[in-house]
Motif scaffolding. Structure first.
Motif, PDB file in Angstrom:
ATOM      1  N   SER A  45       0.846  -1.194   0.000  1.00 23.07           N
ATOM      2  CA  SER A  45       0.000   0.000   0.000  1.00 23.07           C
ATOM      3  C   SER A  45       0.880   1.242   0.000  1.00 23.07           C
ATOM      4  N   PHE A  46       0.338   2.302  -0.577  1.00 27.89           N
ATOM      5  CA  PHE A  46       1.007   3.602  -0.617  1.00 27.89           C
ATOM      6  C   PHE A  46       0.242   4.549   0.298  1.00 27.89           C
ATOM      7  N   LEU A  47       0.985   5.338   1.083  1.00 30.17           N
ATOM      8  CA  LEU A  47       0.364   6.260   2.028  1.00 30.17           C
ATOM      9  C   LEU A  47       1.076   7.603   1.973  1.00 30.17           C
ATOM     10  N   SER A  48       0.301   8.681   1.896  1.00 32.23           N
ATOM     11  CA  SER A  48       0.860  10.029   1.973  1.00 32.23           C
ATOM     12  C   SER A  48       0.016  10.848   2.940  1.00 32.23           C
ATOM     13  N   TYR A  68       5.884  13.932   1.270  1.00 34.04           N
ATOM     14  CA  TYR A  68       5.987  12.884   2.276  1.00 34.04           C
ATOM     15  C   TYR A  68       5.164  11.683   1.834  1.00 34.04           C
ATOM     16  N   HIS A  69       5.752  10.481   1.959  1.00 31.68           N
ATOM     17  CA  HIS A  69       5.025   9.264   1.611  1.00 31.68           C
ATOM     18  C   HIS A  69       5.701   8.065   2.251  1.00 31.68           C
ATOM     19  N   GLN A  70       4.993   6.946   2.240  1.00 30.52           N
ATOM     20  CA  GLN A  70       5.572   5.697   2.723  1.00 30.52           C
ATOM     21  C   GLN A  70       4.883   4.521   2.050  1.00 30.52           C
ATOM     22  N   PHE A  71       5.547   3.377   2.091  1.00 32.42           N
ATOM     23  CA  PHE A  71       5.016   2.142   1.523  1.00 32.42           C
ATOM     24  C   PHE A  71       4.909   1.101   2.624  1.00 32.42           C
ATOM     25  N   TYR A  72       3.774   0.405   2.660  1.00 37.92           N
ATOM     26  CA  TYR A  72       3.623  -0.751   3.524  1.00 37.92           C
ATOM     27  C   TYR A  72       3.720  -1.992   2.636  1.00 37.92           C
ATOM     28  N   ILE A  73       4.766  -2.781   2.827  1.00 36.35           N
ATOM     29  CA  ILE A  73       4.992  -3.962   2.010  1.00 36.35           C
ATOM     30  C   ILE A  73       4.733  -5.183   2.873  1.00 36.35           C
ATOM     31  N   ARG A  74       3.677  -5.912   2.578  1.00 33.38           N
ATOM     32  CA  ARG A  74       3.236  -7.001   3.458  1.00 33.38           C
ATOM     33  C   ARG A  74       4.005  -8.296   3.205  1.00 33.38           C
ATOM     34  N   SER A 196       1.768  15.490  24.211  1.00 34.90           N
ATOM     35  CA  SER A 196       1.866  14.025  24.159  1.00 34.90           C
ATOM     36  C   SER A 196       0.776  13.419  23.282  1.00 34.90           C
ATOM     37  N   VAL A 197      -0.443  13.958  23.389  1.00 31.18           N
ATOM     38  CA  VAL A 197      -1.548  13.454  22.555  1.00 31.18           C
ATOM     39  C   VAL A 197      -1.258  13.714  21.084  1.00 31.18           C
ATOM     40  N   LEU A 198      -0.809  14.934  20.772  1.00 29.56           N
ATOM     41  CA  LEU A 198      -0.524  15.284  19.383  1.00 29.56           C
ATOM     42  C   LEU A 198       0.624  14.431  18.825  1.00 29.56           C
ATOM     43  N   ALA A 199       1.694  14.309  19.601  1.00 26.89           N
ATOM     44  CA  ALA A 199       2.857  13.551  19.133  1.00 26.89           C
ATOM     45  C   ALA A 199       2.499  12.086  18.900  1.00 26.89           C
ATOM     46  N   HIS A 200       1.740  11.495  19.819  1.00 19.41           N
ATOM     47  CA  HIS A 200       1.345  10.091  19.684  1.00 19.41           C
ATOM     48  C   HIS A 200       0.428   9.898  18.477  1.00 19.41           C
ATOM     49  N   SER A 201      -0.544  10.781  18.313  1.00 17.04           N
ATOM     50  CA  SER A 201      -1.494  10.662  17.206  1.00 17.04           C
ATOM     51  C   SER A 201      -0.792  10.838  15.860  1.00 17.04           C
ATOM     52  N   PHE A 202       0.144  11.775  15.806  1.00 19.62           N
ATOM     53  CA  PHE A 202       0.859  12.039  14.557  1.00 19.62           C
ATOM     54  C   PHE A 202       1.704  10.832  14.160  1.00 19.62           C
ATOM     55  N   LYS A 203       2.450  10.278  15.116  1.00 17.14           N
ATOM     56  CA  LYS A 203       3.291   9.112  14.833  1.00 17.14           C
ATOM     57  C   LYS A 203       2.442   7.915  14.425  1.00 17.14           C
ATOM     58  N   LEU A 206       1.028   8.768  10.671  1.00 12.27           N
ATOM     59  CA  LEU A 206       1.946   8.905   9.536  1.00 12.27           C
ATOM     60  C   LEU A 206       3.239   8.101   9.666  1.00 12.27           C
ATOM     61  N   GLY A 207       3.453   7.481  10.806  1.00 15.68           N
ATOM     62  CA  GLY A 207       4.635   6.649  10.942  1.00 15.68           C
ATOM     63  C   GLY A 207       5.934   7.411  11.093  1.00 15.68           C
ATOM     64  N   ILE A 208       5.859   8.685  11.410  1.00 13.54           N
ATOM     65  CA  ILE A 208       7.036   9.534  11.586  1.00 13.54           C
ATOM     66  C   ILE A 208       6.761  10.475  12.749  1.00 13.54           C
ATOM     67  N   SER A 209       7.772  10.813  13.505  1.00 11.57           N
ATOM     68  CA  SER A 209       7.538  11.728  14.619  1.00 11.57           C
ATOM     69  C   SER A 209       7.229  13.128  14.091  1.00 11.57           C
TER      70      SER A 209
END
Length: 262
Positions: A45-48, A68-74, A196-203, A206-209
């Motif tokens: 999957s592709f995610l941006s 910004y983007h990422q790939f989930y390779i199963r 803390s809520v924002l940082a946790h939700s963002f990570k 999107l998988g990035i801090s």
């Protein structure tokens, strides 16, 4: 048993990378060059920031620089793709301005595009290393850009992601303000939530801090300004940094060379 095959060739600032099996393309990515990804096989999957798309065989993704983007390779062993990466090139400026201005996808390739891409894969895999191979790939790359501008090519946007509204608002705020000196605490106050809520939700989303995301946005912007002949010592303040030393070290870590050049 894990099998991997990868072949890479670079010519005239254009990198052609054919991979079969375990891929380096995991995690999040944001880089100062454009990318064309031909997805040939696998479960991924592709995610941006805006889009989320399950990739099907024969899909072509157009990913502009600084996206910004990422790939989930199963299943890594099944993953096969051709990635073409390149900077802005003066001789192709007209072609790039219409094709690489935002993330786009082609789900159903026509026969001309398929033939061009498959021939590139064959040349990379089976042709002995020689100057002719580089020249052919460069020519095929120009043909590919020209074909992407043809009227019969069905280029659309990937499917919109159903993300957290808080993160969507956060990204919009960052896009508007990352050139200023803003902190995670500043953004949290603007979003009316705790850090803390924002940082946790963002990570989680999107998988990035959040901190790393802001830094990479700033440095990509700095790279763009420097490539337009702006002086590093003049632009660091416009990239959210209060002192040149911190900017210099961050730029060096991300790109592997100082802002003054290679």
């Amino acid at each position: 048993m894990e099998h991997r095959y990868e072949e890479k060739l670079t010519y005239n600032q254009i990198s052609f990378r054919y991979s079969k099996g375990k891929s380096h393309m995991t995690g999040n990515e944001i880089h100062p060059y454009h990318e064309i990804l031909y997805y040939m096989d696998g479960d991924a999957s592709f995610l941006s920031e805006k889009y989320q798309e399950d990739l099907s065989t024969g899909t072509l993704l157009l990913i502009p620089k600084a996206s910004y983007h990422q790939f989930y390779i199963r299943n890594q062993n099944m993953y096969t793709r051709l990635a073409i990466t390149f900077p802005d090139i003066d001789s192709t400026e007209g072609l790039l301005s219409s094709t690489m201005n935002e993330i786009k996808i082609i789900r159903n390739l026509n026969s001309h595009l398929t033939a061009t891409l498959e021939r590139m894969c064959q040349i990379i895999q089976y042709t002995p290393a020689a100057p002719e191979r580089s020249v052919f790939l460069y020519g095929a790359f120009l043909v590919l850009l020209a074909e992407l501008n043809m009227e019969n090519v069905d280029i659309t946007s990937p499917r919109l992601r159903e993300g957290d509204p808080l993160i969507a608002e956060c990204i919009q705020y960052i896009d508007t303000n990352f050139m200023k000196y803003i902190t995670v605490a500043d953004i949290a106050r603007q979003m009316r939530v705790s850090e803390s809520v924002l940082a946790h939700s963002f990570k989680k989303e999107l998988g990035i801090s959040l901190y790393k995301y802001i830094i990479e946005k700033r440095l990509i912007h700095a790279h763009k300004l420097i490539s337009e002949n702006e002086k590093p010592t003049k632009i660091y303040l416009d990239c959210g940094y209060n002192d040149y030393s911190t900017f210099y070290k961050a730029y060096l870590r991300m790109f592997g060379y100082p802002p003054s050049g290679r």
